[in-house]
Structures are given as C-alpha cells and as structure tokens.
Motif scaffolding. Sequence first.
Motif, mmCIF file in Angstrom:
data_model
loop_
_atom_site.group_PDB
_atom_site.id
_atom_site.type_symbol
_atom_site.label_atom_id
_atom_site.label_comp_id
_atom_site.label_asym_id
_atom_site.label_seq_id
_atom_site.Cartn_x
_atom_site.Cartn_y
_atom_site.Cartn_z
ATOM 1 N N LEU B 504 -5.430 0.938 8.387
ATOM 2 C CA LEU B 504 -4.497 2.038 8.552
ATOM 3 C C LEU B 504 -3.233 1.607 9.287
ATOM 4 O O LEU B 504 -2.140 2.040 8.952
ATOM 5 C CB LEU B 504 -5.182 3.180 9.293
ATOM 6 N N ASP B 505 -3.393 0.729 10.267
ATOM 7 C CA ASP B 505 -2.206 0.269 10.988
ATOM 8 C C ASP B 505 -1.288 -0.504 10.067
ATOM 9 O O ASP B 505 -0.074 -0.378 10.117
ATOM 10 C CB ASP B 505 -2.624 -0.618 12.156
ATOM 11 N N ILE B 508 0.445 2.032 7.743
ATOM 12 C CA ILE B 508 1.485 2.820 8.414
ATOM 13 C C ILE B 508 2.635 1.915 8.823
ATOM 14 O O ILE B 508 3.802 2.263 8.695
ATOM 15 C CB ILE B 508 0.884 3.553 9.634
ATOM 16 N N LEU B 514 3.775 6.493 1.582
ATOM 17 C CA LEU B 514 2.327 6.349 1.582
ATOM 18 C C LEU B 514 1.708 7.384 0.646
ATOM 19 O O LEU B 514 1.979 8.575 0.777
ATOM 20 C CB LEU B 514 1.798 6.581 3.004
ATOM 21 N N PRO B 528 5.163 7.613 6.506
ATOM 22 C CA PRO B 528 4.510 6.798 7.533
ATOM 23 C C PRO B 528 5.231 6.854 8.867
ATOM 24 O O PRO B 528 4.634 6.551 9.896
ATOM 25 C CB PRO B 528 4.530 5.392 6.930
ATOM 26 N N LEU B 531 3.367 9.612 11.227
ATOM 27 C CA LEU B 531 1.951 9.702 10.870
ATOM 28 C C LEU B 531 1.132 8.884 11.861
ATOM 29 O O LEU B 531 1.497 7.755 12.184
ATOM 30 C CB LEU B 531 1.760 9.132 9.451
ATOM 31 N N THR B 532 0.061 9.455 12.318
ATOM 32 C CA THR B 532 -0.834 8.673 13.166
ATOM 33 C C THR B 532 -2.016 8.205 12.309
ATOM 34 O O THR B 532 -2.325 8.816 11.284
ATOM 35 C CB THR B 532 -1.383 9.519 14.328
ATOM 36 N N PRO B 533 -2.653 7.140 12.725
ATOM 37 C CA PRO B 533 -3.835 6.668 11.978
ATOM 38 C C PRO B 533 -4.878 7.769 11.835
ATOM 39 O O PRO B 533 -5.544 7.865 10.806
ATOM 40 C CB PRO B 533 -4.354 5.518 12.835
ATOM 41 N N LEU B 536 -3.916 10.083 9.019
ATOM 42 C CA LEU B 536 -4.105 9.403 7.737
ATOM 43 C C LEU B 536 -5.594 9.341 7.395
ATOM 44 O O LEU B 536 -5.991 9.608 6.264
ATOM 45 C CB LEU B 536 -3.517 7.983 7.807
#
Lengths: 415, 548, 355
Positions: B504-505, B508, B514, B528, B531-533, B536
């Motif tokens: 995910l990192d 992003i 995305l 992205p 957006l935080t992990p 997502l």
Amino acid sequence: MTALRRIGPALLAPLLAIVTALVISGLVIVLIGESPFAALRVMLDFGDTPAQQTQAIVVIVNRAIPLFLAGLAVSVAFRMGLFNIGVEGQYRLATIVAAAAGAAVALPGPLHVLLIIVVAMVVGALWAGIVAVLKVTRGVSEVISSIMLNFIALGLASYLLTGPLRGSPPGASIITTAEIPESGWVPGLNGLLTGVGLAEPRTEMYGFLLVAVVAGLMVSVLIKRTRFGFDLRATGLSPSAATASGVDARGMVLKTMLISGAVAGLIGLPDLLGTSHHYGTEFTTGLGFLGIAVALLGRNSPLGIALAALLFGFLDRAAIPLQFEGIPASVVTIIQGTIVLAVVIANQVARQITRRQAERGSAQAVAPPSTGNGSTGGGQRPGGGPPPDDGPTTGIGTGTGVRNASGDARQGAGA
Amino acid sequence: MYRLDVGEDAEERPPDRATSAPGGSPNPCDTHRTGPEETPLNEPAPLAVELRGITKRFPGVVANRDIALRVRRGEVHAIVGENGAGKSTLMKTLYGMHRPDEGEILLDGKPVTLRSPSDAIAAGIGMVHQHFMLADNFTVLENVVLGSEPTRGGRLDRTTARRRIREISDSYALGLDPDTLVEELGVGDRQRVEIAKVLYRGARTLILDEPTAVLVPQEVDELFGNLAELKREGLTVIFISHKLDEVRRVADAITVIRRGTTVGTADPRTTTAGQLAELMVGAELPTPQKRDSTVRDTPVLELRGLTVVAGGRSVVDDVSLTVREGEVVGIAGVEGNGQAELVDAIMGLRPPTSGAVALAGADISGWSTRRRREEGLGFIPEDRHRQGILLEAPLWENRILGHQTRPPSVKGLFIDRKGARQDTDRIMREYDVRAPGPDTLALALSGGNQQKLIVGREMSARPRLLIAAHPTRGVDVGAQSVIWELLKDARAEGMGIVLVSADLDELIGLSDTLHVMLRGALVATLDPARLTPEELGGHMTGAREVDA
Amino acid sequence: MRRVRGMKAAALLLAGSLALAACASDEPEAGGGNGGGSSAEELKIGLAFDTGGLGDKSFNDSAYAGAEAAVEALGGTVEENLQTLSPNDDASNRAELLTQLAQQGFDPVLAVGFNYDEVIGDVAADFPDTTFAQVDGANSDGSKGENVTGLLFAEEQGSFLAGVAAASKTETDHIGFVGGVESPLIEKFEAGYVAGAKAVNPDIVVDVSYLSPAGDFSGFGDPQKGKLVAQGMYQNGADIVFHAAGGSGVGVFEAAVEAGKRAIGVDSDQYLTAPPDQQAVIMTSMLKRVDNAVEEFITAYADGSVEGGTDVVYDLESEGVGLSTSGGYIDDIQATIDEYRQKIIDGEITVPTTP
C-alpha cells in the motif's frame, strides 16, 4: 579458466556415465567368465595392418554419421522441450521416398544428389509437421502422436516398397526400390584418407560425412547464434517466460518439429547415397531410437552428439573383435544401455554441480564486507525455488496487513 | 523432496522429554539437562546456543564474519537481516550443513562439532525449512516418521508412532491428525507437520527459516501461537525473518545481521521497526516520496470495456482506464481479484473476451505479445521466475529475453552476443545488479539483483508504457528503493506506468491515480495524495465500496 | 592337448579321401579356394548370423547346430574350429562380419539369411581364396562370385505337403497360415501351403495373415502378436494353422492349445522342443533342414568337393525339406502325403513359389 569451468561440467556428466557403464560392463564380463581387461584391449585394437586400422576408422565413422544425424534431429526438438520420438518413422519414410525420387530422375551429378537430399528433408519435415499440427491444434502430446506416427510410417514405407515403389524383380529375396543412377551417388572420401597418408581402407568412407558436418554446423549456428535459436532455447528453459517475452509458442512448436524432421530425413542418406543406392527390406532400422540415446549422451549439443555418435560407432565395431575373443556381442549392447542410463543420472549430478558453482561464482563477485558500500552479500539461496518473500519492508507496519486470507494470495509460496 | 540425511540418529534419541531429565552425561551432544521451569525469571537463563566468532568463507568471499550469537533457553530469538546478509549461511552452520572456518559453537555451554545435520539432530537442533519437504501422498504420520521409522519386527510400528505424534501434537497444540493425507492440508498445517517432524526427532532447539513467507496473516497468528506453546514447554526457537513487524510481535530477543556479521542485538519491546530497519540496512529506510506531477495529456494506454472470462466468470470485468504519458496508474486490490489477468490481457498473453486495448492511439487488441513489446510495451512480471527470467541462462541471454527483435542484442536474424554482453554490463552498472559478469547464470543472483536486471532490461528499451506488477516483491530494502527511484525517473521522462502492487505504501507513494480492483472490476478511483493506507485497505476489501 | 587334437586330425586325414599336401602348410589361407580341402586342425569355420544372432531359437540356431555337428563329426571342437559372429542390433554390420571372418583366415565362411544377398558378393570378391556359402541366398548364376555357394530350400515343396496334411485333417474345411514377415521368402511358404491344400480340396478356405510388413522383422519375434492373429483364425472357423513366423510361432501354439485346435510348426521338428501341452496340438512340422545344409556344406568343404558359383537346392528329393511325424498325428494320411511327395519329385506337380 572460465572456459574450463564452463566446459568442465559438460564433459563431466558423459565421462562419469561412460566410466560407470564400463565398470558395470566389466563386472558383466567377469560374471560370464572372461577378462574385462582383455575385452578392453580387444576393443582398442584396430587391427594389425595399416589398411585394417584405417578400415576400422572408416567403419566407426560410417556408423557414426547416421547416428549423429539422428541425435541431431532429436536434439533440436529436445532443446525446446519437445520429445520427437518419431525420428524413426520420419527417416524411414523420407529415405524410401527420396530413394524412389532419385531413381526416377536423371540429372547432372550434384543436382541429382541435391534433389534427393531435398526430397528426404521435405518428407521428414512434413511427417514431423503432422506431430506439430496435432500438438498446437488439438493439444496431442508429441510423444504419443510421434510414436503412433512411427507405426503408420513403417506401414506406409512397407506398402510403398512392396507396392508402387518396388523396383526389385519379383522373387528376389530382398525387396528394394529401383537403383538410383550413378549421378545420384555420393562418392566416398577414401581419396581424402589416402591423401593424408593413411592406408587405403577396404570400404569407402561415406562422402555424406561432409553433409553431416554442414548440417551439424548449421544446427549449431541456428540454435546458438540466431534469434530463432534463442526463442527455441528460451522456450525449452521456461515456456512461460518465453511466452511472456513474445515468443509464439505454437509457431515455435511447428517450426522446431519441421527442422527436427528435416534433419531426420537425412539419417538414411549416407547409406542410400554411399553404398546401397536403393531402399530395401534390409535397410538399417532403429536409428531414430538410437538417436535419442545419442542426443542424451551428447547433451543436445552438436559437438557432444558427434562425440557420442563416434563412441557408439566405436562400441559397435568392437562387437566383432569381442566375439572373436569369445565375449558375446550383447556386451556392447549392455555397455551402450548402461551408458545411456548412467548419463541420465550423471547429467543431473553435473547440473547440480553447475548450479553450485554458479552460486559460488556469484558469491565471489559480491564485494567483500570490508568495502562498506552497503553490499547485500552473496546470494546464498539454493537455486530452484522461488525467492523468499521479503514483503514490503516499510517499517511502519501498514504494508503487511492487507492480504487475502483465502490462500490465493500467497507470495512466493514454495509448495 | 525429502532429505534423506535428516534424522539418521533420531531413533537413538527419542524425543521423550522424560529422557532429558536433569542428570550428568559425558556426551557433549546430549544437552538440555535443565528444565526451563527451574529458571527464575529474573536470572538469565543458561545459553542454549552460543556462537563465538564464527567465520565462514567460500572461495573468494566471506559469507559470515565474526558472528556472535547468544540464544537463551526457552526464548524465541529472531535473526533479522536483508536478503543475502548471511542468515542462511549462519543457519546452515548451526544445522551442520557445513563447518565454519573459524569460531566455535556452544550448546548449553559445551563446545560441539557438527559435521552433518545428523549431528545437529543428535544434539537436539532441528530445522524447519522454508520450502516444505513433505510427500503429498503420504499421511502426516508417514511424513513425520519418514527417515526415522519406529519398527517392530521389520515393519513400521504405526501404533507407537501414532501415539508419539499425538503426544507431540497435544503438548504443543499443533492439532495434527496422524492419519490425514498431507495433500489435504493447508499451508499452515503443513508447516506444523514440519515442526512435528523436527520435534519427533527430539529437537530442543528449532530453527525456523522464514516461516511466515508462505503464510497468510491468520496462519501467521496460528504459528505464533504454536511458538508460544513451544516456548512454554521450554524449547528454544531461532526465528529467521526480515519482516520486522512480525519479529517484534513474536521475538524475545533480536539479533541483527548485516553484510555477513552480527551488528547488534535489540529488545523488541523497546525497539521500533524503523530502528531495526536502520540497523539492518545501515541507513535510513527509503520510502517512496512523490515528486511533482509529470502527467502529460497524451494517453499511452487506453482500456475500453476490457473483459476476460475464465472458468465461466468474468475475472476481468469491463475495465476501462487511461494511462497518460508521465503518469503512474496504480491498481490496488487484494490479490486474486483479476489483477494478474488484467496484466496478461494488456500484454497479449490472454485473449480478452471483449473490449479493446489501445497503445498510443493504435488498437493493439489483435497484436501478438512480441509486436506489443516491439511497439513500446515493457513488462516487469509479477513472478519473475515464471515470466521474467531464464534461471539457467546467463545474464546476457536474459538481457535478450523479451527484446529478441531489437538492438543491441540482435543484428538482423542473428543474436549479437557481443552487443548483448556489453549492454548487460551497462545494465549491471547502471542498475546496480551485483553479479560477477554477464556470463553468470541468473539463478546465482539474489532475488533483488534478478529484479534489478529485469527492471534495467525493460527500462533500457525505453517503452512508452511499462507494466510493473509487484516490482519490489521479494527484494531487499536496498533494491526496493533503487527500483522506486527508477520508476520515478522513468515517469518523469514521460513513460506511462501501470503499477500493480499489494504494497500500500508503494501504491500510494508512487501512483498519480489509483484504481481499486475488486472481483475483476475497478470499483473505486482514488487520489493517492489524500489517502491513508488504512483507507485504501478498506476499499480493497470492499468495506468502503459504498462510500467511494 | 594340442597333441591329442593333432592326432585326431591325423585320424581324420586318414579317414578323409583328401591329399595330404593341403595340410602341410601352416598358412591359414593356404587351404582356401574352391575345392580346397582341410584338416580339422586347420579347419576354421566362420559363421555369420543374421538379425537375432546366436540364441534366436530359429534359423540362426539351426545353422549353428549344423556347424557344430559337422565340426564334431570331423573331429574338431566348437571352441577351436568354429567362430560365430552375431550382427549388431540393427544388423547394419553384415558386410563387416563377413570381412572380419575372411580377414582372420576363417574358411569356409557361411552367412545365414537372405539379407546377406546385398553384401556377400562384394566381400567374396575381396577374398577370392576364401570359400563362402549363404543360407537362403541364391547364386545359381554365379553373380555373387565363383567362391560363393547358395544353400537354397524348396520351402514351397515342404509347405505343399503341410497344406496337404492340413486339408486332409481339417474338419471344418477351413485352415490358416501365419507368416512372420511379408517377404518373398515367407510367401514361398504360403504359396506352397495354399497350393497343397487346394490340391486336396479345391474349395478349402485358407486364411492368410502376416505379422509384420516387408522391411519390419519384428514379425519373427512377436509371440504375442502371433497368438492374437492365430486366435482370430481359430475363432473364425479355422481348425489348423500353419505358421512360418520363427519365434512368433510359440504364440500360434498357445492359441491352438487354448482353442483346442491344431497347428503346424516350421523349420525344425517343433514337437520335440515344445512343452507337453503344446505337443498335443503340433500336428506336424514343415522341416527346413538348415542344420543339414550347413553340416553337409562344411563336410563337403572338408572333402574338397565344394564347387562354388552355384546353388545347392534342398528339396523333397534330397530331404532338405519335408514333414515331421513326431506324435504320430499324421500317420493315418502318410500314404496321401507320400503320393503327393512322389508327384512333386517326379515333376508331375510344379509347386508355385509366389502366392
């Protein structure tokens, strides 16, 4: 040094196999009450007179030529992971058709020979092509279809020989096709032998040797140096990677089988054009199957196959003097069989050694820790399996959380 | 599959814990005299395993140098380090697979010499390999006893074996049924069979080599539960990993190994993952940091209603998306939701059922994979061993793979060996591929170096569009950051990139746009930048589908 | 040892009608040449087999038995005076076998099988002082050289009698023929057999089947297939099957045992070598006395009476072919058989050689 390291394992496997086979055969000879050393001496004794010695060489070479071509035909398919068991049928059919075609026409010398060669290659290729078409359109295993086509080819060859292509008079014990006129013969190479100071042997060395050498070189260049050969080898090493790289797998199957069959078509020609000048019921059979053994022994490289074919020729010749010593000819068959068996095992051993050396090699190259450049060290992982999953090592702790729990999502699973 | 050299001496040392009751024995291998329950918590427990100054050289390289390792009895001791840092070499030393050139191994304070795995097993050390060595068509019982079969009158004594396996299973909560066929077991269970195998042979110290690499999170939890049981029963576990979060969860002590030597120990309760990672790589951890947007207007890839039907269902379901020059389009999703099929369809490896693929305005739906590649599609496959490299071919031939029709590797119909070798040299230099030379076999490279070679090869062809499927999977941290930088540079130069990833990192950090893929369809398009992990992750599992 | 053998040789010499001069020389080749005689001491017989080699339980072994008998009758031993060579698996080294034998001083050199047709002429020309013979190979026109003798068999005549026996004994007026390989040689068997059967009963049904086509010699060593084909014939109504299929014949006998029908053997008196259950079904065997031919040729060579450049034909008259009577199954029709036999010998019946 590097060359030695590269060739070393390649030679190791066959040598190991041959030594193992000799030991086993030696034991067999001891069991039947003869001396293995006497047997070895007999095998290495090429005769008393220079003429006999040259003759022995000619016998070996003449035997090796068709074996080499058979091994070559098998190896081409083998390199891309195809098992062309149908070489036998391909060459039998190719030889009879080529013999009939050669007998039917009269052309100036080289053209006549060329025509026969082309006919043989085309027939062999077409027959092998059936296997390929069945595989790419219907998914039929080439092993099954080529074995079946062997039976059909044998029957077809017999039908042609006894029917439309029969050239021998009725009542003759041996049924043959009509004789190829002299313009279609390939002269022997004995002039060459005497030219280099060897005694004149009793029989001619097949002039087809030159064609075989050319075929070997061409196959070698094709496999090692051309784009096509690269695609072929890539497919053999990893069909999935080859496909992903843009290789058309179906097209490759077809082309490879055509080439393999074309080479197979040559197998019967040394004899046909060199001595017999017709195909008949007594024509040598089984060369296609021996070719599989030769290709295995030669590790699918043209040079290796040539050496393997010469070895088989050497053993074959030895069968006669061995019998003079009271050792049955079947000992030679035992040696050949054990060599092939041993080579399968030895190949595996050599392969592992190569891998280990490769891994060592990489360890060597990686900078030693003292350089302090952040080297990640040598790749110590044993080859074969997928790599361990390092996972997203982000250090924050969010990356690893999301995975499908169903089991589909395993990364780099080695099971 | 099964290692025959394992367990030859196991019969002489039944694992029955009653036999390891306190008592003197002149045999230095016969260790484990002290029950862990006798040890007060505050006092340091005696060292079960101690390595002093272990050095192991292979021709031309020092794989391990001056290793110091102190493992107390009854603890889970993690050994962490990057790929190729020397963990495996170290464990092979401890398991008797080779002997160290220098240094000594002490078990329970007594120096021992381990000549073979049999010696190690006799000394109470067991190894659970990362890749299971089980016979599928054998039962659990048969697999466990294989190589150290209890016999009665020449026949396999199943009754005794079954009782012993039940005891082991019950003592350590492994939950194994001796009569199940291994082929019916899941990965987690198989791993427990491997553990049982080792325990059956009397191991008191277990080495687990990357045990979580093949497990899903639930199974990891179960494994950690099992490890706790082992610990409770006084067994020692050496846990090799590079997943820092897991290590911090399960380990009582951590030893960090870097470039062949131990660089320090850490207490997992007081050390952060970041600190650990720093210790591992010797530098700050890289994280993908986006630069300014480089997205241009020209689309390089357009998918219109792309659908792939397989097995009666749409594995790719009406997917439409556009990738422009200089844009990274990320495809997020839990694996198995059609990402692989989508990639195959774009590459021409799988015929789409309907829909169209356009590359730089041209409809390429009917093109072969080769033509697509020639016209500017680059491909970093998800499984490099399956689709990316030829393991048994030298690097220069791997340089050619996928580029068989283009210079510098080919000249007309022929392979340009010299050109390919030279260009491989260049790639090795520019992309930091560590290998002896272009003639090295690919299998000799570590995963990270293999991947850098693939990335370098694909980048060198200057594709218009690059499909990067899990580009940093299975590579070490150093290679990861190199690959990230390369992708960013390529993007800046105008390359369009489709990034499929489970990280995910990474998604992003690298993507300009995305998409979330769920059950074959694109269910959400996210920015992205905001957006935080966690968010997502929610989209990927479908939990936030309604919100999107 | 050598002294004893030498004395034996001397005794042999006395018994023989040959001049002593020939054995004065130690040169191995000296005794060679057409009509040359030899003592047992110098007798070095070379025997080159065809595909299958020694131990094929068929014509190769039969030839060996003949050579063995000849050597022993002449006072020699197999170890000292007889050298056999088996070809390689695909029998591609036939020429080399003959060459080696001739080169090593073996004389006479006998080749077993018509497959030597292609090569024996060339080798014989290279060794004009060596006496050659070929079993099943014709040299009536001398085209293979003046030092080659063809040892031929009138298989069609013997087969004719087998046909007569079968047609006389059948209860269903339906008989069968299983050939090993569809080659001209085996077709001679078929032609004679069918002609013999039709001579007795013009309306008789004869099933004919070959196990492998020309050029494929597997039909001589495939009992499984022989059994399958014979089973089909018995089920089809035939009650007597004649096989000319070498090693595959065992399968024919097995099929006969299972079906409770009868079979006719070939080459040797197969009744004598068959297990008891098969003896019950082997009505007779068409004898082709390769052993006799080989023995006679060697004896003639020792006598110095080999002409060369011609054929020796073994037919009914010379009893080179015929029917065996072991078991007594055809004793009741012996008169009929003898009648036809005489007619063939007298030339009243000319047996065809092709179907």
